[in-house]
Enzyme design. Sequence first.
Site, PDB file in Angstrom:
ATOM      1  CE1 TYR A 141      -3.316   2.876   0.513  1.00  0.00           C
ATOM      2  CE2 TYR A 141      -2.308   3.240   2.661  1.00  0.00           C
ATOM      3  CZ  TYR A 141      -3.167   3.645   1.654  1.00  0.00           C
ATOM      4  OH  TYR A 141      -3.870   4.813   1.786  1.00  0.00           O
ATOM      5  NE  ARG A 148      -3.185   7.391  -3.825  1.00  0.00           N
ATOM      6  CZ  ARG A 148      -4.117   7.057  -2.943  1.00  0.00           C
ATOM      7  NH1 ARG A 148      -5.391   6.939  -3.328  1.00  0.00           N
ATOM      8  NH2 ARG A 148      -3.806   6.814  -1.683  1.00  0.00           N
ATOM      9  CE1 TYR A 201      -4.225   9.560   8.292  1.00  0.00           C
ATOM     10  CE2 TYR A 201      -3.679   8.087   6.475  1.00  0.00           C
ATOM     11  CZ  TYR A 201      -4.583   8.553   7.415  1.00  0.00           C
ATOM     12  OH  TYR A 201      -5.834   8.002   7.460  1.00  0.00           O
ATOM     13  NE  ARG A 214      -9.411  11.303   6.686  1.00  0.00           N
ATOM     14  CZ  ARG A 214      -8.670  10.216   6.852  1.00  0.00           C
ATOM     15  NH1 ARG A 214      -9.033   9.053   6.322  1.00  0.00           N
ATOM     16  NH2 ARG A 214      -7.552  10.280   7.523  1.00  0.00           N
ATOM     17  CD  GLU A 320     -11.301   1.483   3.733  1.00  0.00           C
ATOM     18  OE1 GLU A 320     -10.194   1.217   4.266  1.00  0.00           O
ATOM     19  OE2 GLU A 320     -11.416   1.862   2.560  1.00  0.00           O
TER      20      GLU A 320
HETATM   21  C1  3EB Z   1      -7.509   5.640   6.027  1.00  0.00           C
HETATM   22  O1  3EB Z   1      -8.371   6.365   6.515  1.00  0.00           O
HETATM   23  C2  3EB Z   1      -7.961   4.275   5.647  1.00  0.00           C
HETATM   24  O2  3EB Z   1      -5.444   5.398  -0.092  1.00  0.00           O
HETATM   25  O3  3EB Z   1      -7.104   6.104  -1.313  1.00  0.00           O
HETATM   26  C3  3EB Z   1      -9.285   5.085   3.046  1.00  0.00           C
HETATM   27  C4  3EB Z   1      -9.706   5.761   1.912  1.00  0.00           C
HETATM   28  C5  3EB Z   1      -8.012   4.588   3.114  1.00  0.00           C
HETATM   29  C6  3EB Z   1      -8.846   5.926   0.823  1.00  0.00           C
HETATM   30  C7  3EB Z   1      -6.643   5.651  -0.254  1.00  0.00           C
HETATM   31  C8  3EB Z   1      -7.149   4.767   2.019  1.00  0.00           C
HETATM   32  C9  3EB Z   1      -7.559   5.428   0.882  1.00  0.00           C
HETATM   33  O4  3EB Z   1      -6.318   5.957   5.913  1.00  0.00           O
HETATM   34  C10 3EB Z   1      -7.525   3.851   4.316  1.00  0.00           C
END
Ligand code: 3EB
Length: 326
Positions: A141, A148, A201, A214, A320
Site C-alpha cells: 500500500y 500515486r 499523515y 475524507r 472499512e
Molecule cells: C484511512 O483512513 C484508511 O489510499 O485512497 C481510506 C480511503 C483509506 C482511501 C486511499 C485509504 C484510501 O487511511 C484507508
Amino acid sequence: MGSGLLSLRIGQDALTATGRLGLALYGADVAAADGQTAAVRMPLLPDGGGIATAWLGEGPVVSGRHGQLHYCHNADYLFGCVSLREQDFTPSADTSALQQASELIYILLFEVLTKTGFPCLLRCWNYLPSINHDDGGLERYRQFNIGRQDAFIAAGQAWLDGAPSACALGTAEGELLLYFLAGHVAPVPIENPRQTSAYRYPQQYGPRSPTFSRASVLRAPAQTVLFISGTAAIVGHASMHPGDVLAQTRETLANIEALLESSAEALGKRLRLPDLCLKVFMRHPGDLPVVMDVLAAHGADPARSFYLQADVCRAELLVEIEAFGF
Ligand code: 3EB
C-alpha cells in the site's frame, strides 16, 4: 453542462439500465466482459456470487480508449477504468513494479481528463492485490502511495486540499485496478474533524501520504451528491481498537457521522446513515454478524448496502465503510 443527473444503481438492473457510464462488478469470480467494466474480485458476503453497480447519467454517451484506459462519458460526467499487470513492469533499485504501475495508472487517468476535457476528479476506487504484503522492505500500500502521489504532482493536480474522495482495498490476487468518475465542476472537499487529513499523515505510515479527501460534495445544478471515502477506525492518525471488530465498526460509524455533519453545509442538507448507500469491507468473513448488527442498530438500509471480504490498507484495521448519498 453540469445539469445531467448522476445516479448509482445496485443489483440486477444495473446490467440493463439505460444511460450507463460505467459498470463495476463485485464478487470472488466476477469477470469483465469488456474493458469498460471493472471486475473487482472480492468475495461477496454472506453467500458468495456477485453484485453489479452501475453509474448512470442522462443523454447520449461517447466511449473511447486511451492506452489501457477505457472511458465513457455523457455531457457532464466521465467514467474511466484501467487495470495493469505488475508483471509488465521491471523493478529497479528504487522503484518496485507496483510503484511504477501505480504511477502509470494515474498518469493515464490525468491524460484522459485532459484529452476529454473533464478536469475535475470526483471519486477514485483503487484495488490492489496483497495490499498489506511487504515485498522488498515496504508494504505494498505504501509503494502504491508513492506512485500515486508522483503522478498527482507530475500532473500539477491538487493532492492536499482538493484531492478526490477515494478508497483503496486489497484483493487476494489479480491486477492493479482503478476506476473513477470525473466531471466539469470541482467538488467541495470535506475533511473529518476527528481525523488527521490523510494527506497530512506523519511519515510512520509510509514515505508518501495518500492523496484523498475524507469526502467530497458534488454540487451540480440538478442535484448534490456526497461521496464518502473509505472510512475506518482511525482517530487522529492512529488506528483504534486493534483486534476488536465491534469497537472498530462503531468508531467507523462515528467517523461517518462526523462526515455527515461536516458535509451538511456544502450539501445543503444533513444526511443520515439510513439515507446512504454503503459498501462494507471486512478482513475476516466471520466478523459479518457483528458488523451487520452494528449497522442495523444505527439504522443502515440493508436494501442499499452490501458486504465484501477485503484487506484494509493497515494490517490492524478489520473493517472499512464507504458511502454515497444523493
Ligand atoms: C484511512 O483512513 C484508511 O489510499 O485512497 C481510506 C480511503 C483509506 C482511501 C486511499 C485509504 C484510501 O487511511 C484507508
